[in-house]
Design an enzyme around this catalytic site. Structure first.
Site, PDB file in Angstrom:
ATOM      1  N   LYS A  19     -18.385 -22.720  -6.575  1.00  0.00           N
ATOM      2  CA  LYS A  19     -18.132 -21.529  -7.381  1.00  0.00           C
ATOM      3  C   LYS A  19     -16.864 -21.773  -8.189  1.00  0.00           C
ATOM      4  O   LYS A  19     -15.761 -21.697  -7.678  1.00  0.00           O
ATOM      5  CB  LYS A  19     -17.952 -20.305  -6.460  1.00  0.00           C
ATOM      6  CG  LYS A  19     -18.325 -18.959  -7.092  1.00  0.00           C
ATOM      7  CD  LYS A  19     -17.418 -18.462  -8.182  1.00  0.00           C
ATOM      8  CE  LYS A  19     -16.056 -18.046  -7.731  1.00  0.00           C
ATOM      9  NZ  LYS A  19     -15.238 -17.556  -8.916  1.00  0.00           N
ATOM     10  N   GLU A  94      -5.898 -24.200  -0.335  1.00  0.00           N
ATOM     11  CA  GLU A  94      -4.828 -24.831  -1.133  1.00  0.00           C
ATOM     12  C   GLU A  94      -4.344 -23.747  -2.072  1.00  0.00           C
ATOM     13  O   GLU A  94      -5.000 -23.427  -3.065  1.00  0.00           O
ATOM     14  CB  GLU A  94      -5.374 -26.058  -1.872  1.00  0.00           C
ATOM     15  CG  GLU A  94      -4.293 -27.013  -2.329  1.00  0.00           C
ATOM     16  CD  GLU A  94      -3.786 -26.666  -3.714  1.00  0.00           C
ATOM     17  OE1 GLU A  94      -2.743 -25.947  -3.801  1.00  0.00           O
ATOM     18  OE2 GLU A  94      -4.405 -27.079  -4.690  1.00  0.00           O
ATOM     19  N   CYS A 128      -0.236 -25.517  -9.117  1.00  0.00           N
ATOM     20  CA  CYS A 128       0.234 -24.937  -7.865  1.00  0.00           C
ATOM     21  C   CYS A 128       1.491 -25.616  -7.336  1.00  0.00           C
ATOM     22  O   CYS A 128       2.296 -24.987  -6.639  1.00  0.00           O
ATOM     23  CB  CYS A 128      -0.874 -24.988  -6.820  1.00  0.00           C
ATOM     24  SG  CYS A 128      -1.590 -26.632  -6.611  1.00  0.00           S
ATOM     25  N   GLU A 225       5.619 -16.789  -7.517  1.00  0.00           N
ATOM     26  CA  GLU A 225       4.958 -17.794  -8.349  1.00  0.00           C
ATOM     27  C   GLU A 225       4.574 -17.185  -9.696  1.00  0.00           C
ATOM     28  O   GLU A 225       3.840 -16.207  -9.751  1.00  0.00           O
ATOM     29  CB  GLU A 225       3.710 -18.333  -7.656  1.00  0.00           C
ATOM     30  CG  GLU A 225       3.046 -19.462  -8.416  1.00  0.00           C
ATOM     31  CD  GLU A 225       1.829 -20.025  -7.717  1.00  0.00           C
ATOM     32  OE1 GLU A 225       1.579 -21.236  -7.831  1.00  0.00           O
ATOM     33  OE2 GLU A 225       1.112 -19.237  -7.050  1.00  0.00           O
TER      34      GLU A 225
END
Length: 321
Positions: A19, A94, A128, A225
């Protein structure tokens, strides 16, 4: 990103539903076409585009799905963990990061400045493990910040397929607004832009590569973040102070260290709570190296031999002969 999931799953004999992110489904669909052309049996690899709250949520909760491997935000990762409780499916995550990138005064500053700029501006900061918290030993702080800001100011914007482009647009209008909101909040909290700091007017989701100074660990731009080309820069005076600051985060995905002293580099690396630590380099990946995070940066490791544990089960068979 798809290959990080598909390769070990297929190598261990699993069938897969992929997906892709709703913003970027076309490359996954093309990969599915190539897999079909390569002669994979029907049903071994299935590409299912859709939104996270519908297609993604359905996969995470479905009783016939034995394993979820997810790359994305920590917020969505927590939702997947809750959804997976129905059949206690295996989950690897992750997730987000707010990675510290440390420049000691004895580093080769020309290399460190270029590395620090690349660490945050690579892929528009939409990475990331981006080096989004820059810690610089005080005697060289001004020199390093001036150098990174100068590199930021020289970045050329444009369409991603234009070979003259250094930085393309952010992935969506939503992400552009998110980054701009963080810039506004940072300025309101007292941060100053050594370079950038604004949305670029005109067509496209462009924001200036930004170096923020006069920042502290209590600011949202330092703690959260941003997922954009924004780095916060903070000076430090001694290693103990540095480690306390660098580890003061809910994340622990990656970190960078720049120094000529390899003993100091390894001593610092051992104390940093991060799944990957780069020394005098950044964003170096290899299929043999495990990748994953501490704390709220995720569960499990991708790549390396560790990844095979994510897609296999251990069975004990005992027989009397």
């Amino acid at each position: 990103m798809a290959a990080w999931k598909l390769a070990p799953a297929l190598a261990t004999g699993c069938t897969v539903i992929l997906k892709p992110a709703e913003q970027t489904p076309l490359s996954a669909l093309r990969l599915g076409e190539l897999i079909t052309e390569a002669g994979f049996p029907d049903g071994v690899v299935n590409v299912v585009p859709g939104f996270g709250e519908t297609a993604g949520a359905a996969l995470a909760a479905h009783d016939l799905v034995d394993k979820i491997a997810f790359t994305g935000s920590t917020e969505v990762g927590k939702l997947i963990v809750h959804a997976a409780t129905g059949n206690l499916k295996k989950v690897s995550l992750e997730l987000g990061g707010k990675s510290p990138n440390v420049v000691f005064k004895d580093a080769d500053l020309d290399i460190a400045i270029g590395g620090a700029a690349s660490a945050i501006f690579f892929n528009h900061g939409q990475c990331c493990c981006a080096g989004s918290r820059l810690y610089v030993e005080r005697p060289v702080f001004d020199q390093v910040i001036e150098g990174v800001a100068a590199k930021a100011a020289k970045i050329k914007f444009g369409a991603g397929l234009d070979p003259k482009t250094h930085m393309g647009p952010l992935v969506s209008e939503e992400q552009l607004q998110r980054v701009c909101n963080y810039l506004e909040i940072g300025m309101a909290e007292g941060a100053k832009a050594a370079s950038g700091g604004h949305k670029i007017d005109g067509k496209g989701y462009f924001v200036e590569p930004t170096v923020l100074v006069n920042t502290t660990e209590s600011m949202k731009v330092v703690k959260e973040e941003i997922f954009g080309p924004v780095v916060t820069a903070i000076p430090f005076d001694n290693p103990e102070e540095l480690l306390n600051r660098a580890n003061d985060s809910i994340y622990g995905l990656a970190a960078g260290i720049w120094t000529h002293d390899i003993t100091k580099a390894h001593r610092t690396a051992a104390m940093l709570r991060a799944g990957t630590v780069w020394i005098n380099c950044y964003n170096i990946f290899d299929a043999a190296l495990p990748f994953g995070g501490y704390k709220q940066s995720g569960w499990g490791r991708e790549m390396g031999k560790d990844v095979l544990n994510l897609y296999t089960q251990t069975k004990a068979v005992c027989a009397r002969i």
